[in-house]
Design a protein around this motif. Structure first.
Motif, PDB file in Angstrom:
ATOM      1  N   TRP A  14       0.828  -1.202   0.000  1.00 19.27           N
ATOM      2  CA  TRP A  14       0.000   0.000   0.000  1.00 19.27           C
ATOM      3  C   TRP A  14       0.871   1.263   0.000  1.00 19.27           C
ATOM      4  O   TRP A  14       1.933   1.299   0.610  1.00 19.27           O
ATOM      5  N   GLN A  28       0.620   5.890  -1.199  1.00 20.43           N
ATOM      6  CA  GLN A  28      -0.248   6.968  -1.679  1.00 20.43           C
ATOM      7  C   GLN A  28      -0.525   6.767  -3.164  1.00 20.43           C
ATOM      8  O   GLN A  28       0.206   6.057  -3.862  1.00 20.43           O
ATOM      9  N   CYS A  29      -1.586   7.397  -3.655  1.00 19.71           N
ATOM     10  CA  CYS A  29      -2.033   7.117  -5.025  1.00 19.71           C
ATOM     11  C   CYS A  29      -1.333   7.960  -6.084  1.00 19.71           C
ATOM     12  O   CYS A  29      -1.072   7.475  -7.189  1.00 19.71           O
ATOM     13  N   GLY A  82      -4.392  10.076  -9.414  1.00 20.31           N
ATOM     14  CA  GLY A  82      -3.862   9.747  -8.095  1.00 20.31           C
ATOM     15  C   GLY A  82      -4.169  10.809  -7.061  1.00 20.31           C
ATOM     16  O   GLY A  82      -4.501  10.508  -5.909  1.00 20.31           O
ATOM     17  N   LEU A 132      -7.737  10.504  -5.867  1.00 18.11           N
ATOM     18  CA  LEU A 132      -7.883   9.386  -4.938  1.00 18.11           C
ATOM     19  C   LEU A 132      -7.302   9.733  -3.572  1.00 18.11           C
ATOM     20  O   LEU A 132      -7.904   9.427  -2.533  1.00 18.11           O
ATOM     21  N   ASP A 133      -6.147  10.371  -3.562  1.00 20.34           N
ATOM     22  CA  ASP A 133      -5.547  10.766  -2.283  1.00 20.34           C
ATOM     23  C   ASP A 133      -6.461  11.731  -1.526  1.00 20.34           C
ATOM     24  O   ASP A 133      -6.618  11.632  -0.295  1.00 20.34           O
ATOM     25  N   GLN A 160      -6.300   4.558  -0.295  1.00 21.29           N
ATOM     26  CA  GLN A 160      -4.981   3.946  -0.369  1.00 21.29           C
ATOM     27  C   GLN A 160      -4.857   3.317  -1.749  1.00 21.29           C
ATOM     28  O   GLN A 160      -5.838   2.829  -2.312  1.00 21.29           O
ATOM     29  N   CYS A 161      -3.666   3.307  -2.307  1.00 22.45           N
ATOM     30  CA  CYS A 161      -3.423   2.560  -3.530  1.00 22.45           C
ATOM     31  C   CYS A 161      -2.417   1.457  -3.234  1.00 22.45           C
ATOM     32  O   CYS A 161      -1.581   1.581  -2.334  1.00 22.45           O
ATOM     33  N   ALA A 183      -2.759  -3.033 -10.094  1.00 26.02           N
ATOM     34  CA  ALA A 183      -2.908  -1.779  -9.355  1.00 26.02           C
ATOM     35  C   ALA A 183      -4.332  -1.681  -8.820  1.00 26.02           C
ATOM     36  O   ALA A 183      -5.302  -1.838  -9.575  1.00 26.02           O
ATOM     37  N   SER A 243      -7.059   0.247  -5.655  1.00 25.53           N
ATOM     38  CA  SER A 243      -7.280   1.317  -4.690  1.00 25.53           C
ATOM     39  C   SER A 243      -8.298   0.838  -3.667  1.00 25.53           C
ATOM     40  O   SER A 243      -9.099  -0.066  -3.933  1.00 25.53           O
ATOM     41  N   LEU A 258      -9.390   1.898 -11.499  1.00 23.27           N
ATOM     42  CA  LEU A 258      -8.705   2.311 -10.279  1.00 23.27           C
ATOM     43  C   LEU A 258      -9.496   3.394  -9.553  1.00 23.27           C
ATOM     44  O   LEU A 258      -9.569   3.411  -8.326  1.00 23.27           O
ATOM     45  N   SER A 259     -10.110   4.307 -10.311  1.00 23.82           N
ATOM     46  CA  SER A 259     -10.834   5.429  -9.710  1.00 23.82           C
ATOM     47  C   SER A 259     -12.302   5.138  -9.459  1.00 23.82           C
ATOM     48  O   SER A 259     -13.042   6.038  -9.036  1.00 23.82           O
TER      49      SER A 259
END
Length: 486
Positions: free
Chosen positions: A27, A29-30, A39, A42-43, A48-49, A69, A71, A95-96
């Motif tokens: 894990w 940061q994104c 990213g 997401l942050d 978490q990424c 990958a 999240s 991912l998003s």
């Protein structure tokens, strides 16, 4: 934009094949750097990424690895479990997904750990890139043998580029391996069962997961259902009639607004405006925003613009057609959104997306290798599907693909549970697919949104009835006793 689209058994594994124990998720940061907008978003949402190593080839579980990958946004309230979300595609990143669909995501985030996952070969998950000069598939076949030959050459070039750039990866890119990856994510998250929300192609991925890994899901929603019996290179082959019907409905809407768009005061006149464009590009390309638009692209633009019957998307489609008609008389500058779309399609910008989309579709089911098969199909259906047969029935790179699928297509026949959400006039994944999937997943139920001409419903269409029923199932875990409608 969802560009949707689409055997030798080599002793390939089933879900019971021994697999190396999942490695821990790393894990972090994104945001990868200061320019990483995805990213950063997401942050800012407290995500978490993570990176997870999984086998490239599940027949060699201790062999070479690729990276997935993902999240995660942890549940803020009384936690039910982990909900994996797939946006569809194929080839679409997810991912998003935990920060998309604001109408429903906040409520879901109170009860679920929301999991976004880029499928293998997509986005940040060991992506492939065939170095395509433009988004060459899907591409319309044209009206003459000469124009069709150009389309054939374009598709052959895509296959050749993929063989040259990423040929060693292609045999491992398919839905069954993506489903196996998803189960590795489940194990790495420490979950006995996962819940799942899949849109469009994601409905097929979910169905394959249910088949390969029975008993490992809690609550499953499959929105915009794909027919598992036909998913592959010719996925859109039967989509022409419903798209023609949707085009006529849009033309009626546009005719009532002739003072705004000037495309005609009746449905027939609006369709005649489109037909003018089709006739023009048979011999002369349109010049729009510095791009030349010909027979291969016009049907595709019409196809991607007619997948939503709400006011704003219909208005956007009317502006698109208005621009095409104006371009008959000479070069025009498009509105910003259309200009951006053309810039994406007619440049290498979508190379990774189209590369992954093509690899997944070609990796799941073989395609006819004879180009004349597709030409005859277009001609046989041109009278009933004049605007869409050239694209929904045209040839794909899979006709020239350098590797054959490594496993037979997945036959979905199980007693798992799922809620299947289907719009009655979905222009991408036909409404009849819901009944096929309902039969294959015998303990499923279908939620029909009547009169809807939209691909993707839950949290996307604004139908409060459908959103409430899906939410009720995801929170209670109880399927309706029978199929329902909204």
């Amino acid at each position: 934009m969802k560009l949707l689209l689409a055997l030798a058994l080599l002793g390939a594994p089933t879900s019971t094949t021994a697999v190396a124990e999942a490695t821990p998720i790393e894990w972090h940061q994104c945001a990868l750097n200061e320019n990483d907008a995805e990213g950063k978003a997401l942050d800012e949402a407290d995500a978490q990424c993570g990176d997870l190593k999984v086998p490239l080839d599940y027949r060699r579980p201790n062999g070479p690895k690729i990276t997935l990958a993902l999240s995660r946004i942890k549940a803020t309230g009384d936690r039910i479990g982990a909900l994996v979300i797939n946006n569809g595609g194929p080839g679409g990143p997810s991912l998003s997904a935990p920060i998309e669909r604001p109408d429903v995501i906040e409520a879901l985030g109170k009860r679920y750990d929301l999991i976004g996952l880029d499928p293998r070969s997509v986005g940040r998950s060991t992506p492939i890139d065939c170095k395509l000069p433009f988004a060459a598939w899907p591409w319309a076949g044209g009206s003459t043998r000469a124009s069709y030959a150009k389309s054939v050459a374009i598709q052959a070039d895509v296959a050749h580029r993929c063989e040259q750039q990423v040929g060693s990866m292609l045999q491992y890119i398919n839905t069954r391996n993506t489903a196996r990856d998803m189960d590795q994510v489940r194990v790495a998250l420490g979950e006995q069962k996962i819940s799942y929300l899949g849109y469009s192609y994601g409905s097929y991925l979910g169905a394959v997961y249910l088949q390969l890994f029975p008993g490992r899901t809690d609550r499953v929603v499959l929105d915009g259902p794909v027919n598992p019996q036909t998913f592959g290179p010719r996925l859109l082959q039967q989509a022409g009639p419903v798209n023609e019907d949707n085009l006529r409905a849009w033309a009626t809407w546009t005719a009532a607004r002739n003072s705004t768009y000037g495309l005609g005061v009746t449905q027939r006149e609006v369709l005649a405006s489109i037909d003018r464009v089709y006739r023009h590009v048979r011999t002369t390309e349109l010049e729009i925003g510095g791009h030349k638009i010909g027979e291969g692209l016009v049907p595709m633009l019409l196809f991607v613009s007619m997948n939503d019957d709400r006011e704003t998307p219909r208005a956007d489609a009317a502006v698109l057609v208005q621009t095409l008609v104006k371009a008959i008389d000479g070069p025009v500058e498009p509105r910003a959104d259309l200009g951006e779309l053309l810039d994406l399609i007619l440049s290498p910008a979508m190379s990774q997306t189209i590369s992954a989309q093509t690899a997944i579709v070609c990796g799941d089911r073989a395609a006819p290798r004879d180009p004349s098969v597709y030409w005859r199909d277009i001609q046989a259906h041109h009278a009933r599907e004049p605007h869409y047969a050239p694209i929904t029935r045209s040839i794909s790179p899979c006709a020239f693909w350098p590797v054959q699928p490594q496993e037979a297509p997945t036959r979905v026949a199980n007693a798992e549970h799922a809620l299947i959400v289907a719009a009655e006039h979905d222009p991408r994944t036909l409404y009849g697919n819901a009944a096929v999937l309902r039969k294959g997943i015998s303990n499923s139920r279908v939620l029909t949104v009547q009169n809807a001409r939209k691909h993707g419903v839950f949290g996307e269409y604004g139908n409060a009835c459908a959103d409430q029923k899906v939410m009720s199932y995801l929170f209670s875990g109880k399927l309706p006793v029978a199929d329902e409608t909204c």
